[in-house]
Motif scaffolding. Structure first.
Motif, mmCIF file in Angstrom:
data_model
loop_
_atom_site.group_PDB
_atom_site.id
_atom_site.type_symbol
_atom_site.label_atom_id
_atom_site.label_comp_id
_atom_site.label_asym_id
_atom_site.label_seq_id
_atom_site.Cartn_x
_atom_site.Cartn_y
_atom_site.Cartn_z
ATOM 1 N N GLU A 64 0.844 -1.206 0.000
ATOM 2 C CA GLU A 64 0.000 0.000 0.000
ATOM 3 C C GLU A 64 0.877 1.253 0.000
ATOM 4 O OE1 GLU A 64 -2.873 2.270 3.130
ATOM 5 O OE2 GLU A 64 -3.164 0.110 2.928
ATOM 6 N N GLU A 122 0.757 4.189 -2.792
ATOM 7 C CA GLU A 122 0.514 5.605 -2.469
ATOM 8 C C GLU A 122 1.631 6.491 -3.020
ATOM 9 O OE1 GLU A 122 0.042 5.981 1.752
ATOM 10 O OE2 GLU A 122 -2.066 5.419 1.681
ATOM 11 N N GLU A 125 0.480 9.055 -5.767
ATOM 12 C CA GLU A 125 0.305 10.423 -5.298
ATOM 13 C C GLU A 125 1.604 11.215 -5.166
ATOM 14 O OE1 GLU A 125 -2.366 10.647 -1.922
ATOM 15 O OE2 GLU A 125 -3.321 8.784 -2.561
ATOM 16 N N LEU A 182 0.706 12.229 3.162
ATOM 17 C CA LEU A 182 0.362 10.801 3.238
ATOM 18 C C LEU A 182 1.611 9.961 3.420
ATOM 19 C CD1 LEU A 182 -2.312 10.435 0.420
ATOM 20 C CD2 LEU A 182 -2.666 10.084 2.861
ATOM 21 N N HIS A 183 2.637 10.284 2.685
ATOM 22 C CA HIS A 183 3.878 9.524 2.780
ATOM 23 C C HIS A 183 4.462 9.633 4.185
ATOM 24 C CE1 HIS A 183 7.504 7.546 1.483
ATOM 25 N NE2 HIS A 183 8.176 8.468 2.146
#
Length: 167
Positions: free
Chosen positions: A48, A52, A56, A155-156
């Motif tokens: 996942e 991501e 993104e 997010l990272h």
């Protein structure tokens, strides 16, 4: 006269071996727990995490990079990181069936070098991201007011401490 002095030798040998069992149970249980944990974690979290980044973060950084030398560097880094993702995933796919057996307490012949290689490669990958790619990403995205680009980095970074904590 019959000599009975060695009549219990086989029994004693088996009892000695049996006496080793308690010392072996804890490592065997730990092996099952480690294998079960990494099987649950890796596909869900690591795969996942890769998705991501590729969906993104990488496009946001590439799209916000300055044309020319900076963009070429970012593209080179993204290409290398993406290749590493595929290689790590390939290594994992080869190990996963064996690890599932370990998690179930089944006997398995697992290559310790394959595990060591995956661990070393993933740690090097994470180190490169942390020391090289993420600082550059932060610099590039910091120049851009695009909220989606900032979200990609956010997010990272949100997943990173959890991810590295398990490796």
């Amino acid at each position: 006269m019959n000599n009975f002095s060695q009549c219990h030798a086989g029994i004693v040998r088996h009892l000695d071996t049996f006496g080793e069992l308690p010392a072996l149970l804890a490592p065997a249980q730990r092996a099952r727990e480690v294998a079960e944990d990494i099987v649950k974690f890796f596909r869900a979290a690591a795969f996942e995490h890769h998705e991501e980044e590729e969906r993104e973060l990488f496009p946001a950084v590439l799209g916000s990079s300055a044309p020319g030398e900076e963009r070429a560097l970012v593209k080179q880094m993204i290409d290398a990181l993406t290749r590493e993702h595929r290689d790590i995933e390939k290594q994992w796919n080869a190990l996963e069936p064996q690890l599932k057996k370990v998690a179930k307490g089944q006997a398995v012949d697992i290559d310790p070098q394959a595990i060591a290689s995956l661990v070393a490669q993933y740690k090097a990958h994470a180190r490169f991201e942390e020391l090289e790619f993420l600082p550059l990403s932060e610099k590039i995205l910091g120049r851009n007011s695009d909220h989606m680009a900032a979200l990609g980095l956010s997010l990272h970074m949100r997943h990173q401490p959890i991810f590295l904590g398990h490796i």
